[in-house]
Every structure is written in structure tokens, then in C-alpha cells.
Scaffold this active site. Sequence first.
Site, PDB file in Angstrom:
ATOM      1  N   CYS A  99     -56.675  71.169  91.986  1.00 53.09           N
ATOM      2  CA  CYS A  99     -56.433  69.784  91.522  1.00 53.09           C
ATOM      3  C   CYS A  99     -55.655  68.921  92.522  1.00 53.09           C
ATOM      4  CB  CYS A  99     -55.797  69.816  90.147  1.00 53.09           C
ATOM      5  SG  CYS A  99     -56.053  68.259  89.270  1.00 53.09           S
ATOM      6  N   ARG A 136     -58.907  59.373  81.866  1.00 51.47           N
ATOM      7  CA  ARG A 136     -58.824  60.577  82.698  1.00 51.47           C
ATOM      8  C   ARG A 136     -59.935  61.564  82.333  1.00 51.47           C
ATOM      9  NH1 ARG A 136     -53.861  61.349  85.221  1.00 51.47           N
ATOM     10  NH2 ARG A 136     -54.031  63.621  85.224  1.00 51.47           N
ATOM     11  N   HIS A 198     -57.673  74.237  86.241  1.00 51.82           N
ATOM     12  CA  HIS A 198     -56.421  74.914  85.925  1.00 51.82           C
ATOM     13  C   HIS A 198     -56.768  75.958  84.865  1.00 51.82           C
ATOM     14  CE1 HIS A 198     -54.156  71.482  87.640  1.00 51.82           C
ATOM     15  NE2 HIS A 198     -55.017  70.716  87.024  1.00 51.82           N
TER      16      HIS A 198
HETATM   17  N1  GLN Z   1     -52.814  63.234  90.493  1.00 50.65           N
HETATM   18  C1  GLN Z   1     -54.108  63.730  90.444  1.00 50.65           C
HETATM   19  C2  GLN Z   1     -55.032  63.026  89.485  1.00 50.65           C
HETATM   20  O1  GLN Z   1     -54.616  62.619  88.409  1.00 50.65           O
HETATM   21  C3  GLN Z   1     -54.056  65.247  90.217  1.00 50.65           C
HETATM   22  C4  GLN Z   1     -53.701  65.692  88.821  1.00 50.65           C
HETATM   23  C5  GLN Z   1     -53.476  67.169  88.670  1.00 50.65           C
HETATM   24  O2  GLN Z   1     -53.228  67.921  89.623  1.00 50.65           O
HETATM   25  N2  GLN Z   1     -53.556  67.635  87.434  1.00 50.65           N
HETATM   26  O3  GLN Z   1     -56.179  62.860  89.789  1.00 50.65           O
END
Ligand code: GLN
Length: 262
Positions: A99, A136, A198
Site C-alpha cells: 500500500c 476510497r 493488507h
Molecule cells: N495514503 C495512501 C492512500 O490513501 C496509502 C494508504 C495505505 O497505506 N493504507 O492511497
Amino acid sequence: MGTRQEVRLRLAHLYADVMNVYGDQGNASALRYRCEARGITLEIASISIGETFDPRDYDLLIVGGGEDREQRRIADDLTKRGGAIRSAIAAGLPALAVCGGFQLFGNSYVGSDGKALPGIGVFRMETIHPGNKTKRSIGNVLLQTEFGEVVGFENHGASTWLDNREERFGTVVVGRGNNGEDGSEGARVANAIGTYLHGSLLPKNPSITDFLLERALSRRFGEGVTLEPLDQHHEESARKEASRITRRRKGLRQHLPGLLRR
Ligand code: GLN
């Protein structure tokens, strides 16, 4: 009976103290567990900002996820190490970047504030966060990969676009993946895997853990090393359950579109 030689591998866990969301620490634990079950010692070095680190001293490298704030904290330090990490990975160092770590292993990351952070260019890809008002990508994910079906969990605001010469880690069966449009998830270069997943990823997907270990052992002790198979019925049942839940959610989404928000 000959004396058994101790087999020892060294894992560099980059920024373990900063980049560790949604259980990414579990990736180090899974690597250690599957080493110890085979009598292999895995030394884990946690490398933080400013600490001395030469990737050539290690057999494996991992970095976890983090939000934009954490990514900004590590960006300068990572950039200084970029050349050394890139050459070690090109020479075959097995690596896993998750990520936020994955994003910074690409060419560049434009964060939610519109400012670009330089990436270290392990993977040829660009990542752009369209801002915090945009929905998101959150939820369980199912992928088809060279390691078989992979389960995990994604939570990212940004979208990643692979250069068309770059290999994807997997193809999305359920979830959004790199950008929700082209069906790609993650990236693959030499023995390195980049992914949004994850969960943690490795405890539930032992074939990936073993790929990384097998590559690490072969590099250190010579090609042709085979890993002793392990009883992994717990891991398999966790993976199957995660897959079942993820597929069921996809089915629900198709039938009850208004009820499930993504
Ligand atoms: N900051 C990044 C995004 O939101 C990565 C997020 C994360 O590692 N969970 O895209």
C-alpha cells in the site's frame, strides 16, 4: 550422522515503526513462523529513518502501508536509499511492499494535498490521490495471481497506473485493485511484489510467503533449494473463509446495489 548446518536468513523490515497499518506487521511474523517451522532462523532488523542500511546485507526486504502523513515522514529518507534498493531488487532481492510503501516504490506519488512525493522507481508506475472528497477503495479483495487465488483487504484513496511494460501482481476478481478500472492489482519485478493488500497478506496466503523464502534461500545457498512442505490447514481454512466472505459480498452487491456502500 553429519552435523546439521544452521540455516539463517536476514530480513530488513523498512520503517516498521512508521509504516504499519491494518496488521502489516503480520507479514514479518508469517515469514518468521514459516522459517522457524522448518528450522530456519530468520533475523529481523527493523530499519528506521536515518539508520544505516545496506540492502545487500539482507536476504529479504519488506515495507508496510501508511497514510499520506506517514509517507511524507519517510519520503526523504527512502529517496536517499532508492538507488541501493533498486539495484538490490534488480539483482533479485525478494521484497514485498504494501500500500503506502508500494506507492513510494513507484515513480511518484501525488498525495491527497496535490503535492508530489518522489518514488524510488522499483516499479514503473504513477500514483495519484484525487483528494479526500473522493471515495476510497475499501474492502475485501480477491485476486487471480501466479500464486493462485490471493485474499486480502484494501483501503486506499489513491489510484495507481502501471506503465504498460510493467507486470501486475494479480488480476482483480473482487475489489478495486490499482485503480478500479483496468483490473490490475499491484506490480511484479524480479522477485519483488508490490500490492495494496493488507490483512495481513502473508499469514493468509502462505504460497506467497514460501515464494519469498524459496527465492531468498536459493540466492543464498544456490538454486534448487526446495522448501519442506508444512501442515497449513489453519492458513488454508482462513484463506477459504476470507474468499467465501469476499465472494458473498460481491454477490450481495450485485443484488442489492443500494444497500452496500463502497
Ligand atoms: N495514503 C495512501 C492512500 O490513501 C496509502 C494508504 C495505505 O497505506 N493504507 O492511497
